[in-house]
Design a protein around this motif. Structure first.
Motif, PDB file in Angstrom:
ATOM      1  N   ILE A   1       0.692  -1.296   0.188  1.00 14.23           N
ATOM      2  CA  ILE A   1       0.039   0.128  -0.028  1.00 14.23           C
ATOM      3  C   ILE A   1       0.848   1.052  -0.063  1.00 14.23           C
ATOM      4  CG2 ILE A   1      -1.754   1.493   1.353  1.00 14.23           C
ATOM      5  CD1 ILE A   1      -2.634  -1.673   2.535  1.00 14.23           C
ATOM      6  N   GLY A   2       0.507   2.099  -0.825  1.00 18.44           N
ATOM      7  CA  GLY A   2       1.128   3.531  -0.786  1.00 18.44           C
ATOM      8  C   GLY A   2       0.180   4.587  -0.566  1.00 18.44           C
ATOM      9  N   ILE A   3       0.765   5.660   0.247  1.00 18.64           N
ATOM     10  CA  ILE A   3       0.062   6.649   0.539  1.00 18.64           C
ATOM     11  C   ILE A   3       0.719   8.045   0.313  1.00 18.64           C
ATOM     12  CG2 ILE A   3      -1.164   7.899   2.613  1.00 18.64           C
ATOM     13  CD1 ILE A   3      -0.586   5.142   4.103  1.00 18.64           C
ATOM     14  N   GLY A   4       0.143   8.840  -0.604  1.00 21.87           N
ATOM     15  CA  GLY A   4       0.687  10.373  -0.813  1.00 21.87           C
ATOM     16  C   GLY A   4      -0.132  11.288   0.124  1.00 21.87           C
ATOM     17  N   SER A   5       0.559  12.084   0.819  1.00 23.64           N
ATOM     18  CA  SER A   5      -0.043  13.052   1.749  1.00 23.64           C
ATOM     19  C   SER A   5       0.716  14.373   1.659  1.00 23.64           C
ATOM     20  CB  SER A   5       0.165  12.618   3.143  1.00 23.64           C
ATOM     21  OG  SER A   5      -0.078  13.534   3.938  1.00 23.64           O
ATOM     22  N   PRO A   6       0.101  15.603   1.860  1.00 20.25           N
ATOM     23  CA  PRO A   6       0.556  16.745   1.943  1.00 20.25           C
ATOM     24  C   PRO A   6       1.593  16.862   3.104  1.00 20.25           C
ATOM     25  CG  PRO A   6      -1.766  16.973   2.358  1.00 20.25           C
ATOM     26  CD  PRO A   6      -1.505  15.637   1.861  1.00 20.25           C
ATOM     27  N   GLY A   7       2.794  17.443   3.139  1.00 17.99           N
ATOM     28  CA  GLY A   7       3.729  17.296   4.214  1.00 17.99           C
ATOM     29  C   GLY A   7       3.295  18.447   5.235  1.00 17.99           C
ATOM     30  N   PRO A   8       4.467  18.809   6.244  1.00 16.51           N
ATOM     31  CA  PRO A   8       5.536  17.935   6.357  1.00 16.51           C
ATOM     32  C   PRO A   8       5.319  16.734   7.110  1.00 16.51           C
ATOM     33  CG  PRO A   8       5.460  19.610   7.933  1.00 16.51           C
ATOM     34  CD  PRO A   8       4.336  19.864   7.296  1.00 16.51           C
ATOM     35  N   LEU A   9       6.347  15.558   6.459  1.00 17.53           N
ATOM     36  CA  LEU A   9       5.868  14.192   6.758  1.00 17.53           C
ATOM     37  C   LEU A   9       7.269  13.701   7.501  1.00 17.53           C
ATOM     38  CD1 LEU A   9       4.566  12.920   3.471  1.00 17.53           C
ATOM     39  CD2 LEU A   9       3.217  13.673   5.586  1.00 17.53           C
ATOM     40  N   ASP A  10       7.236  12.695   8.158  1.00 23.96           N
ATOM     41  CA  ASP A  10       8.490  11.819   8.690  1.00 23.96           C
ATOM     42  C   ASP A  10       8.520  10.538   7.809  1.00 23.96           C
ATOM     43  OD1 ASP A  10      10.420  10.006   9.474  1.00 23.96           O
ATOM     44  OD2 ASP A  10       9.915  10.527  11.648  1.00 23.96           O
ATOM     45  N   VAL A  11       8.948  10.729   6.749  1.00 21.12           N
ATOM     46  CA  VAL A  11       8.551   9.718   5.838  1.00 21.12           C
ATOM     47  C   VAL A  11       9.402   8.334   6.189  1.00 21.12           C
ATOM     48  CG1 VAL A  11       9.316   8.669   3.269  1.00 21.12           C
ATOM     49  CG2 VAL A  11       8.512  10.945   3.506  1.00 21.12           C
TER      50      VAL A  11
ATOM     51  N   ILE B   1       3.430  14.743  10.080  1.00 29.03           N
ATOM     52  CA  ILE B   1       3.685  15.437  11.400  1.00 29.03           C
ATOM     53  C   ILE B   1       2.877  16.534  11.548  1.00 29.03           C
ATOM     54  CG2 ILE B   1       5.551  17.442  12.042  1.00 29.03           C
ATOM     55  CD1 ILE B   1       7.577  15.593  10.628  1.00 29.03           C
ATOM     56  N   GLU B   2       2.230  17.127  10.543  1.00 23.49           N
ATOM     57  CA  GLU B   2       1.297  18.269  10.739  1.00 23.49           C
ATOM     58  C   GLU B   2       0.905  18.759   9.312  1.00 23.49           C
ATOM     59  OE1 GLU B   2       0.936  22.254  13.794  1.00 23.49           O
ATOM     60  OE2 GLU B   2       2.949  21.268  13.099  1.00 23.49           O
ATOM     61  N   ASN B   3      -0.279  19.182   9.366  1.00 27.55           N
ATOM     62  CA  ASN B   3      -0.662  19.921   8.053  1.00 27.55           C
ATOM     63  C   ASN B   3      -2.239  20.602   8.344  1.00 27.55           C
ATOM     64  OD1 ASN B   3      -2.609  19.789   5.471  1.00 27.55           O
ATOM     65  ND2 ASN B   3      -0.173  19.867   4.878  1.00 27.55           N
ATOM     66  N   SER B   4      -2.189  21.882   7.959  1.00 32.04           N
ATOM     67  CA  SER B   4      -3.204  22.730   8.328  1.00 32.04           C
ATOM     68  C   SER B   4      -4.388  22.128   7.676  1.00 32.04           C
ATOM     69  CB  SER B   4      -2.864  24.246   7.811  1.00 32.04           C
ATOM     70  OG  SER B   4      -2.680  24.050   6.382  1.00 32.04           O
ATOM     71  N   ASN B   5      -4.583  21.286   6.542  1.00 32.11           N
ATOM     72  CA  ASN B   5      -5.701  20.988   5.968  1.00 32.11           C
ATOM     73  C   ASN B   5      -6.129  19.686   6.536  1.00 32.11           C
ATOM     74  OD1 ASN B   5      -6.122  23.081   4.194  1.00 32.11           O
ATOM     75  ND2 ASN B   5      -4.364  22.493   3.245  1.00 32.11           N
ATOM     76  N   LEU B   6      -5.417  18.918   7.346  1.00 30.08           N
ATOM     77  CA  LEU B   6      -5.788  17.676   7.606  1.00 30.08           C
ATOM     78  C   LEU B   6      -5.769  17.493   9.258  1.00 30.08           C
ATOM     79  CD1 LEU B   6      -3.120  15.220   5.563  1.00 30.08           C
ATOM     80  CD2 LEU B   6      -5.826  15.529   5.345  1.00 30.08           C
ATOM     81  N   PRO B   7      -6.510  16.731   9.692  1.00 35.42           N
ATOM     82  CA  PRO B   7      -6.574  16.564  11.484  1.00 35.42           C
ATOM     83  C   PRO B   7      -5.441  15.929  12.160  1.00 35.42           C
ATOM     84  CG  PRO B   7      -7.987  14.954  10.523  1.00 35.42           C
ATOM     85  CD  PRO B   7      -7.353  15.438   9.295  1.00 35.42           C
ATOM     86  N   PHE B   8      -4.442  15.480  11.476  1.00 41.08           N
ATOM     87  CA  PHE B   8      -3.410  14.535  11.855  1.00 41.08           C
ATOM     88  C   PHE B   8      -2.424  15.408  12.502  1.00 41.08           C
ATOM     89  CE2 PHE B   8      -5.236  11.811   8.377  1.00 41.08           C
ATOM     90  CZ  PHE B   8      -5.790  11.154   9.133  1.00 41.08           C
ATOM     91  N   LYS B   9      -1.717  14.990  13.636  1.00 35.34           N
ATOM     92  CA  LYS B   9      -0.655  15.578  14.352  1.00 35.34           C
ATOM     93  C   LYS B   9       0.361  14.434  14.708  1.00 35.34           C
ATOM     94  CE  LYS B   9       0.928  19.534  16.724  1.00 35.34           C
ATOM     95  NZ  LYS B   9       0.655  20.975  17.152  1.00 35.34           N
ATOM     96  N   ASN B  10       1.626  14.308  14.183  1.00 34.21           N
ATOM     97  CA  ASN B  10       2.225  13.275  14.671  1.00 34.21           C
ATOM     98  C   ASN B  10       1.702  12.048  14.612  1.00 34.21           C
ATOM     99  OD1 ASN B  10       4.881  14.988  15.018  1.00 34.21           O
ATOM    100  ND2 ASN B  10       3.868  15.847  17.006  1.00 34.21           N
TER     101      ASN B  10
END
Lengths: 313, 313
Positions: A67-77, A83-92
């Motif tokens: 499975i591959g996932i593309g996401s806006p960053g910043p990421l810890d690939v 890590i965080e993104n203003s348009n997504l609810p994920f944080k670390n």
């Protein structure tokens, strides 16, 4: 048993687009849902899993490779973390771990620019090359590169921030804080800004009816012969061309693939970029490097995520 | 038997500098002769062989692994050919074949910028890195890169022509034909040109006694407090800094090593570059990337050629 499929997940602030893809880049089954980021981490994660369940339903799980996932960053690939993104609810958020545990399949994460680069390289305009640069121009200007047949990430995963090269020492302030970045001068946002300035002034232009004029309208009025719109495009696309030329001068690629909303403005985009590259790059680069429009369009993210799933080990 | 040595040949328009080097980059025996290019192909080739004979004399040939040659370009690296160079008598000359046949040893060729990059990476300021960019500023501005531990050449062997990035759209004409290249604005030649303009004008400057003023004198007078000389350096080194900043933004390296005659001007060079990078690059790059002066100096070419001989396969 020979593995025949991968799952690609294009995770965006607006939509989640997931597909079961074969190793040649054909979409077998797909599902798009709204992200609804405001509903929070659990809800969005649930929707991602739902889309994966939907696309793999009916396929022997032993035939699915990864499975591959593309996401806006910043990421810890490396650790599979958003890590965080203003348009997504994920944080670390350890998205790779979560997906991996759910499906017991190798899972990989990378940012949207890298994933789109891989998509065009494997299944799009960059097919068959060894050294390819991808440049995307829409709200901002970004990029990625495949060098010697492999995705190049740089030492922090931030390589090819081509929109943040300085191309005019005393140019306008960019969102990043610097003056005269290519993005501040040649992005879709820059086209819109110049158009607004024109509308607010007293020049004669068919752009004047628009209150919140956008790049799209500038392309339309330029095609209709409006002199100011043409002039705005010429200025802006020249700067985009310089960003492309400077990137060629650094990476010496066989091909540059240009994607993002701005290329949809018409042939004028690629034509202007080609002219600027011919004017500004050394002959050795010009003779060797072709510049082409991206072909995957709205499927760049999902096919790129699939390409990531196919190539990563 | 374990191979312990390689031969490095630094072929230049003025000198041929050849050395027997161990695998840790220590020079065991060396020889420098004048190139005397006007004497022609056979004579220069004979002198190259003489220097190799001299440095390997007394060493068991079975302990010598390979030979590396650094030469100004353009080259056909793959086929080991010097295509042409205004300072050398060679034209489409298969130097690798000739040396290989003479010594029955694997022989490799690359251009001087790539070889110096490898030298600093293996034995100099870039030791221990995985992603390193080398930028050299003297008459011109050039560069090279080691990416993921390997020399990166690009698809035609011309990658990292960093001096020919456009950094000022309407800037002065560069030798390459383009306007506003970093080289036309930030090289040693650009420093000299600005100084000459100042001398020919009526401004008060201690530079005025020089008829053919060079970058060296500008550094000297700036150190002595001359305002015009300081101003010339600030302008020129800022452009050099922008070339470095743009290259960091593209390659996301751990380290940039800056070499060439201009760095010998004093701490002001690296200090100015660092300031410009801090001002112009995104935080992710600045925090991750150190900028250091090259350490191999006049030995960069010969040790780089040795590094090429060690790493190529």
């Amino acid at each position: 048993m020979e593995k025949k499929y991968v799952v690609g997940v294009d995770l965006g602030g607006t939509k989640i687009y997931t597909a079961l893809v074969d190793l040649e880049g054909n979409i077998i089954k797909e599902k798009t849902v709204e992200t609804l980021a405001h509903e929070g981490e659990q809800a969005v994660m649930g929707r991602i899993v739902d889309t994966i369940n939907y696309v793999i339903d009916g396929t022997d799980k032993d035939l699915i490779k990864s499975i591959g996932i593309g996401s806006p960053g910043p990421l810890d690939v490396k650790n599979g973390i958003i890590i965080e993104n203003s348009n997504l609810p994920f944080k670390n958020f350890a998205i790779v771990k979560t997906i991996k545990e759910t499906y017991d399949l190798p899972t990989y994460l990378d940012n949207d620019a890298n994933v789109a680069t891989l998509g065009e390289f494997m299944f799009g305009a960059g097919k068959g090359t060894e050294n390819m640069v991808f440049i995307t121009a829409s709200t901002g200007i970004g990029g990625g590169a495949v060098l010697n047949g492999k995705l190049f990430r740089g030492s922090t995963g931030n390589a090819l921030e081509v929109g943040h090269m300085t191309v005019a020492t005393e140019g306008p302030r960019c969102g990043c804080g610097n003056l005269g970045c290519a993005e501040a001068l040649g992005s879709g946002t820059a086209i819109g800004k110049r158009a607004k300035e024109a509308v607010l002034s007293n020049v004669v232009t068919s752009l004047k009816n628009y209150e919140n004029v956008t790049a799209k309208e500038v392309f339309k009025e330029a095609a209709n012969g409006d002199r100011v719109a043409k002039n705005i495009l010429n200025t802006s696309l020249t700067y985009l061309g310089i960003a492309v030329a400077n990137t060629i001068t650094n990476f010496d690629p066989e091909k540059v693939v240009v994607g993002g909303g701005v290329v949809n403005g018409g042939d004028i985009v690629i034509d202007t970029i080609r002219n600027v590259v011919e004017e500004r790059c050394m002959a050795a680069f010009v003779e060797n490097c072709t510049i082409e429009k991206a072909v995957l369009g709205g499927k760049a993210g999902v096919l790129g995520a699939a390409a990531l799933a196919i190539t990563e080990k």
